[in-house]
Design a protein around this motif. Structure first.
Motif, PDB file in Angstrom:
ATOM      1  N   VAL A   2       0.835  -1.205   0.000  1.00  0.00           N
ATOM      2  CA  VAL A   2       0.000   0.000   0.000  1.00  0.00           C
ATOM      3  C   VAL A   2       0.867   1.251   0.000  1.00  0.00           C
ATOM      4  O   VAL A   2       0.610   2.218  -0.720  1.00  0.00           O
ATOM      5  N   ILE A   3       1.927   1.231   0.836  1.00  0.00           N
ATOM      6  CA  ILE A   3       2.812   2.405   0.908  1.00  0.00           C
ATOM      7  C   ILE A   3       3.489   2.652  -0.432  1.00  0.00           C
ATOM      8  O   ILE A   3       3.567   3.793  -0.919  1.00  0.00           O
ATOM      9  N   LEU A   4       3.989   1.561  -1.034  1.00  0.00           N
ATOM     10  CA  LEU A   4       4.684   1.724  -2.316  1.00  0.00           C
ATOM     11  C   LEU A   4       3.725   2.206  -3.407  1.00  0.00           C
ATOM     12  O   LEU A   4       4.074   3.082  -4.217  1.00  0.00           O
ATOM     13  N   THR A   5       2.514   1.618  -3.419  1.00  0.00           N
ATOM     14  CA  THR A   5       1.574   2.009  -4.469  1.00  0.00           C
ATOM     15  C   THR A   5       0.981   3.395  -4.242  1.00  0.00           C
ATOM     16  O   THR A   5       0.529   4.032  -5.201  1.00  0.00           O
ATOM     17  N   THR A   6       0.955   3.847  -2.977  1.00  0.00           N
ATOM     18  CA  THR A   6       0.368   5.164  -2.692  1.00  0.00           C
ATOM     19  C   THR A   6       1.402   6.277  -2.615  1.00  0.00           C
ATOM     20  O   THR A   6       1.031   7.447  -2.655  1.00  0.00           O
ATOM     21  N   THR A   7       2.684   5.930  -2.472  1.00  0.00           N
ATOM     22  CA  THR A   7       3.715   6.969  -2.383  1.00  0.00           C
ATOM     23  C   THR A   7       4.702   6.906  -3.545  1.00  0.00           C
ATOM     24  O   THR A   7       4.925   7.908  -4.227  1.00  0.00           O
ATOM     25  N   VAL A   8       5.271   5.714  -3.770  1.00  0.00           N
ATOM     26  CA  VAL A   8       6.288   5.597  -4.831  1.00  0.00           C
ATOM     27  C   VAL A   8       5.634   5.576  -6.205  1.00  0.00           C
ATOM     28  O   VAL A   8       6.069   6.298  -7.118  1.00  0.00           O
ATOM     29  N   MET A   9       4.571   4.753  -6.329  1.00  0.00           N
ATOM     30  CA  MET A   9       3.950   4.621  -7.649  1.00  0.00           C
ATOM     31  C   MET A   9       3.412   5.948  -8.165  1.00  0.00           C
ATOM     32  O   MET A   9       3.573   6.253  -9.362  1.00  0.00           O
ATOM     33  N   PRO A  10       2.782   6.782  -7.329  1.00  0.00           N
ATOM     34  CA  PRO A  10       2.357   8.087  -7.838  1.00  0.00           C
ATOM     35  C   PRO A  10       3.512   8.934  -8.362  1.00  0.00           C
ATOM     36  O   PRO A  10       3.326   9.737  -9.276  1.00  0.00           O
ATOM     37  N   SER A  11       4.724   8.751  -7.788  1.00  0.00           N
ATOM     38  CA  SER A  11       5.885   9.498  -8.292  1.00  0.00           C
ATOM     39  C   SER A  11       6.218   9.065  -9.711  1.00  0.00           C
ATOM     40  O   SER A  11       6.502   9.898 -10.583  1.00  0.00           O
ATOM     41  N   PHE A  12       6.191   7.722  -9.938  1.00  0.00           N
ATOM     42  CA  PHE A  12       6.417   7.232 -11.298  1.00  0.00           C
ATOM     43  C   PHE A  12       5.336   7.764 -12.243  1.00  0.00           C
ATOM     44  O   PHE A  12       5.621   8.172 -13.365  1.00  0.00           O
TER      45      PHE A  12
END
Length: 609
Positions: free
Chosen positions: A24-34
């Motif tokens: 969830v953290i990766l998809t909500t924080t990192v993925m939005p950056s990509f």
């Protein structure tokens, strides 16, 4: 389930939750950056295309400015240079300038020269920018120039979209008044722009019915960015749609999945390591402690556990267990000494309460019998007999006395029948007391067995206990084939307790009497068919905070009563018959409802049949 399995499941749960949180953290924080980077890339690609088109417009405008602010062009538009077209508007000269169209318009709007070349074939082909020979006053090219400078824009021709630049025609020093407009146009080469910008885009004519909305449209694979291009008149002319592959978000997704895979692998290694360590440190010792406790539970022998001397929490637990075992052994011996006395006292109190309930109607019957003996008419009968013995009694008076004696004899017979019924009731009540005592004797010896009980017969028997209470009526009919499974004597004592409590509640409410309603409903209890016998009264009711406490030993809702044994004993008796008893009430002044739920005697009656 073994503790090792539980611990492993707990660790799996922790790892799963951790993985889920990380995902969830990766998809909500990192993925939005990509995705933001991808959006910026798509926006940048669109801007590169627009900048490339703008650059072509500016280049054409610069060339138009150079030629418009030139004495030769000024003289040509005024008709003073006949060789201007030959020298400056040939295919070679326009190609050298990087344009495809030349347009000269006089100040009056008349087109002086409209000439262009299509160089897509082997030989240049002459083409025109406009189909008209003159421009109206409201044509965009004839709008006044606030300053002597060039303008640029887009126009559509049969050959395609053209970037145009135009400026007022004046002298080289810009001192003369403008005498017309000079325009250069360059046909936009989409393929060349794609190569120059390295962006995949299309340039399509504007169609209001099917044109996409300006902005970005994202799909799973690509991002499409659409911009509407306007012509020199400000109206929509064409649409530029660039397509950007979503390779950045795909790379980000792969990175997330790789991280999750590594996390799962680390979780598996962690679970394996912790499981091995727990087995060596705690699980084996806990298994030994469990086995010892199982032996204690099976044998009842409070043996101590050998101390392991490791000095950790489990060692402290073993020591605490040993101390507890010693204390429990001492308490068990003490409880055994006290249990006999307490059990005998409780049993005696319950028996006395039920016997008192069964005996209380006897006083009403005996009082009624005694009152009948003192009736005034019997005294009058004795006087009549004395008068008849008098020889001087007048004949008419004697006849009246004999008639009185005849009526009294009939009344004696009627009263004798009533007395016989009362005596039979007394015998029934005495027999009921005897059955209570015999039932308790059987229970004390463990000889009581459950039997089918007719609810109709038991209600008829028990209702006699309140028949002589004035103003109290029992309503409701029970099915003749309704049988429950239990101990008849104990059940009738319970039912009698509830009926007496209902009658006392009605008497305590307002003293004007009331009704006890009895009903029956089929239900399920402990997964088996059962009957719910309901006793409802319109008495003084039960407060909400007392509904659970009324079955406690020693608790009573009326201060004038003491002991509180009836409902407590009834609850224990119903539980012993594998049933349930509970109360309902809307509060003080709203009556109460008592439920007795007992197993239905279905199988027993079927076997008897």
């Amino acid at each position: 389930m073994r503790i090792v399995t539980k611990v492993n499941l707990a660790l799996v749960g922790v790892v799963a939750i951790s993985a889920a949180l990380n995902f969830v953290i990766l998809t909500t924080t990192v993925m939005p950056s990509f995705q933001a980077l991808e959006t910026e890339t798509a926006e940048r690609n669109q801007n590169r295309v627009l900048e490339a088109i703008k650059l072509q417009r500016e280049q054409v405008a610069n060339s138009a400015r150079d030629y418009a602010f030139w004495d030769d062009s000024y003289e040509f538009i005024r008709g003073e240079r006949s060789d201007y077209e030959e020298k400056n508007v040939s295919a070679e000269s326009l190609k050298a300038l990087g344009v495809d169209y030349f347009l000269a318009v006089e100040a009056s709007g008349k087109i002086k020269l409209d000439k262009g070349f299509d160089a897509s074939g082997e030989e240049p082909v002459s083409v025109r920018l406009l189909s008209a020979n003159a421009l109206p006053d409201d044509h965009p090219l004839r709008r006044p120039f606030p300053a002597i400078d060039a303008r640029s824009g887009l126009m559509r021709t049969a050959e395609g979209l053209v970037a145009v630049g135009y400026a007022p025609i004046t002298t080289s020093d810009r001192g003369a008044d403008p005498s017309g407009i000079l325009l250069f146009g360059k046909l936009l080469d989409v393929e060349a722009l794609r190569q120059a910008t390295e962006v995949n885009f299309v340039l399509e004519p504007f169609d209001a019915a099917s044109a996409p909305v300006e902005g970005m449209v994202q799909s799973a694979d690509v991002i499409r960015t659409h911009t509407v291009l306007t012509g020199i008149d400000g109206a929509p002319l064409a649409g530029v749609t660039s397509t950007t592959k979503r390779s950045i978000s795909a790379a980000g997704q792969r990175a997330i999945y790789t991280a999750m895979g590594l996390l799962a692998l680390g979780g598996v290694l962690l679970i394996g390591t912790l499981a091995f360590a727990l087995r060596r440190i705690a699980v084996r010792r806990l298994a030994a402690l469990r086995d010892h406790i199982v032996r204690v539970a099976a044998t009842g022998s409070l043996e101590v556990i050998p101390e392991d001397g490791r000095g950790d929490e489990l060692s402290d637990t073993v020591s605490s267990f040993n101390r507890m075992a010693a204390q429990l052994a001492e308490l068990r011996n003490e409880l055994r000494r006290q249990d006999y006395h307490h059990g005998a006292a409780d049993q005696a109190a319950g028996i006395l309460h039920n016997v008192r309930n069964a005996v209380s109607p006897l006083s009403a019957v005996t009082w009624d019998l005694a009152r009948g003996e003192d009736a005034p008419w019997k005294q009058n009968l004795a006087k009549a007999l004395v008068q008849l013995e008098d020889p001087t009694l007048p004949p008419d008076r004697a006849d009246k006395l004999r008639q009185f004696l005849a009526l009294s004899a009939q009344k004696f017979l009627d009263e004798a029948a009533k007395r016989k019924a009362d005596l039979q009731m007394l015998a029934t009540m005495v027999r009921h007391v005897d059955e209570i005592l015999k039932g308790e004797d059987l229970a004390s010896r463990g000889e009581r067995v459950r039997e089918p009980i007719s609810l109709v017969a038991s209600l008829a028997e028990v209702s006699k206990m309140i028949d002589r209470r004035p103003g109290i009526a029992i309503s409701g009919e029970l099915p003749a084939d309704a049988f429950v499974l239990g101990h008849r004597i104990a059940f009738e004592q319970v039912l009698g307790n509830l009926l007496l409590n209902a009658a006392e509640a009605i008497e305590a409410s307002d003293g004007t009497g009331g009704t006890i309603s009895v009903s029956l409903a089929s239900t399920q209890h402990s997964g088996s068919p059962a009957f719910d016998l309901t006793i409802r009264d319109d008495g003084d009711g039960i407060a909400a905070d007392c509904l659970e406490r009324i079955f406690e030993k020693g608790y009573s809702t009326r201060r004038e009563r003491s002991g509180g044994l009836g409902l407590h004993w009834s609850a224990n008796a119903v539980n012993a018959m594998s049933g349930r008893i509970y109360a309902e009430s809307a509060g003080k002044g709203h009556g109460a409802t008592l439920h007795i739920v007992l197993p239905a005697a279905v199988d027993q009656l079927r076997e008897a049949a």
